[in-house]
Design an enzyme around this catalytic site. Structure first.
Site, PDB file in Angstrom:
ATOM      1  N   CYS A   1      -0.646   4.108   2.082  1.00  0.00           N
ATOM      2  CA  CYS A   1      -0.447   3.982   3.533  1.00  0.00           C
ATOM      3  C   CYS A   1       1.013   4.263   3.906  1.00  0.00           C
ATOM      4  O   CYS A   1       1.285   4.903   4.917  1.00  0.00           O
ATOM      5  CB  CYS A   1      -0.770   2.572   4.014  1.00  0.00           C
ATOM      6  SG  CYS A   1      -2.183   1.809   3.240  1.00  0.00           S
ATOM      7  N   ASP A   2       1.955   3.758   3.121  1.00  0.00           N
ATOM      8  CA  ASP A   2       3.346   3.723   3.572  1.00  0.00           C
ATOM      9  C   ASP A   2       4.314   4.588   2.758  1.00  0.00           C
ATOM     10  O   ASP A   2       5.471   4.732   3.149  1.00  0.00           O
ATOM     11  CB  ASP A   2       3.861   2.268   3.523  1.00  0.00           C
ATOM     12  CG  ASP A   2       3.028   1.357   4.413  1.00  0.00           C
ATOM     13  OD1 ASP A   2       2.560   1.847   5.460  1.00  0.00           O
ATOM     14  OD2 ASP A   2       2.841   0.182   4.064  1.00  0.00           O
TER      15      ASP A   2
ATOM     16  N   CYS B   1       0.817  -1.214   0.000  1.00  0.00           N
ATOM     17  CA  CYS B   1       0.000   0.000   0.000  1.00  0.00           C
ATOM     18  C   CYS B   1       0.851   1.265   0.000  1.00  0.00           C
ATOM     19  O   CYS B   1       1.343   1.693   1.052  1.00  0.00           O
ATOM     20  CB  CYS B   1      -0.935  -0.009   1.207  1.00  0.00           C
ATOM     21  SG  CYS B   1      -1.975   1.453   1.287  1.00  0.00           S
TER      22      CYS B   1
END
Ligand code: NAP
Length: 309
Positions: free
Chosen positions: A135-136, A132
């Protein structure tokens, strides 16, 4: 006993909830391990009709949830891991909890596919391997990263990562992207993205702290192996449907997707059990098609209940 239980809170589940709630069926939605579904991990959604400026994936799901709740849908957190559909009353188990319903709509979505190579699970999460970028990605500011895959997801991840990372290597097992032309062109034209064609990632190699330092790549045409240094490995090679709780109970294809009955995309082999979204659709897999199937499954559930009465 509930009239309708809906499994999953992605686009399919919430659309089914909006329709069944507006039909006064008082649906209960059981939210699994990823509230809001896959769109909560995507960045900008540019192709959902009605949003000419695009909309953040999380915002879109929040709006769908509010719309479903506004019409009376109830949302509970419960991950269904076992079902018994042998009787007209459908029984669902979430650990110790038991639910009963006259009709069920399964909209459990799909989970990211992994490479199953050494180093992948060991460095998953905070150590450099992830599925992701949204997300990261920000953790890899000014670092070199790789994205694995050649579809729209891989292109989207790669383009997103250019906002933070100094260099993005796109590793694909063929010499042509599977992604839509607009995404492929945008990706290959980006100055920070370098494609690595005909290449398979064999291993993620750690540094002394056990964090990703490089990947070992094999050129599938020459057999030659090389190392590509990277602090982040973003895997974007497709998905696996979340259908394991229904194996041997509802007909699934060889990849685990629900097989629909002739004449309707959303009818399963069990009367009164309907499906919607990515758990049943490996062809289109769009937010809007999932929402469309959610609507279809709600209408079928409504008809099914009307026939029972
Ligand atoms: P996908 O289209 O199935 O692409 C998966 C990619 O990963 C393919 O390039 C495939 O290679 C590669 N791959 C699969 N297994 C692999 C393995 N074991 N090792 C190495 N590579 C592997 O999946 P997706 O990109 O997640 O897209 C899924 C659907 O969502 C598509 O319909 C896509 O259009 C849609 N989507 C749309 C958007 C958007 O419009 N903004 C964004 C994301 C996704 P091959 O090409 O060789 O098969």
């Amino acid at each position: 006993m509930e009239d309708v239980i809906i499994l999953g809170t992605g686009c399919a589940g919430f659309t089914a909830a909006i329709y069944t709630a507006r039909a006064n069926l008082n649906p209960l939605i059981l939210e699994g391990k990823q509230p809001g579904g896959q769109l909560t991990t995507t960045s900008e959604v540019e192709n959902f009709p009605g949003f000419p400026e695009g909309i953040d994936g999380y915002d879109l799901m929040d709006r769908l949830r509010k719309q479903a709740v506004k019409f009376g849908a109830r949302v509970e957190n419960a991950y269904v891991d076992k079902v018994d559909f042998s009787d007209p009353v459908k029984v669902l188990y979430a650990g110790e909890r038991k639910f009963e319903a006259r009709t069920v709509i399964i909209a459990t979505g799909a989970a990211p596919r992994l490479l199953n190579i050494p180093g992948e699970t060991e460095m998953f999460g905070g150590k450099g391997v992830t599925t992701c970028a949204t997300c990261d990605g920000a953790f890899y500011r000014d670092m070199e990263v790789v994205v694995v895959g050649g579809g729209d997801s891989a292109c989207e991840e790669a383009l997103f990562l250019t906002r933070f990372c100094s260099k993005v290597t796109l590793v694909h097992r063929r010499d042509e992207l599977r992604a839509s032309k607009i995404m492929a062109d945008r990706t290959l034209a980006h100055e920070k993205i370098t494609p690595l064609w005909d290449s398979a990632v064999k291993e993620v190699l750690p540094d002394q702290e056990g964090k990703a330092q490089s990947i070992l790549v094999e050129n599938l045409k020459t057999g030659k192996e090389s190392e590509v240094s990277c602090k982040g490995v973003f895997i974007a090679i497709g998905h696996i449907p979340n259908t394991s709780a229904f194996k041997d109970i509802i007909a699934l294809d060889e990849n685990g997707y629900f097989i629909s009955e002739p004449g309707s995309m959303v009818k399963t082999s069990i009367p009164g059990v309907f499906v919607a979204g990515d758990c049943a659709d490996h062809v289109y897999r769009q937010a809007i098609t999932a929402a469309g199937m959610g609507c279809q499954s709600a209408i079928e559930a409504e008809r099914w209940l009307a026939e029972l009465n």
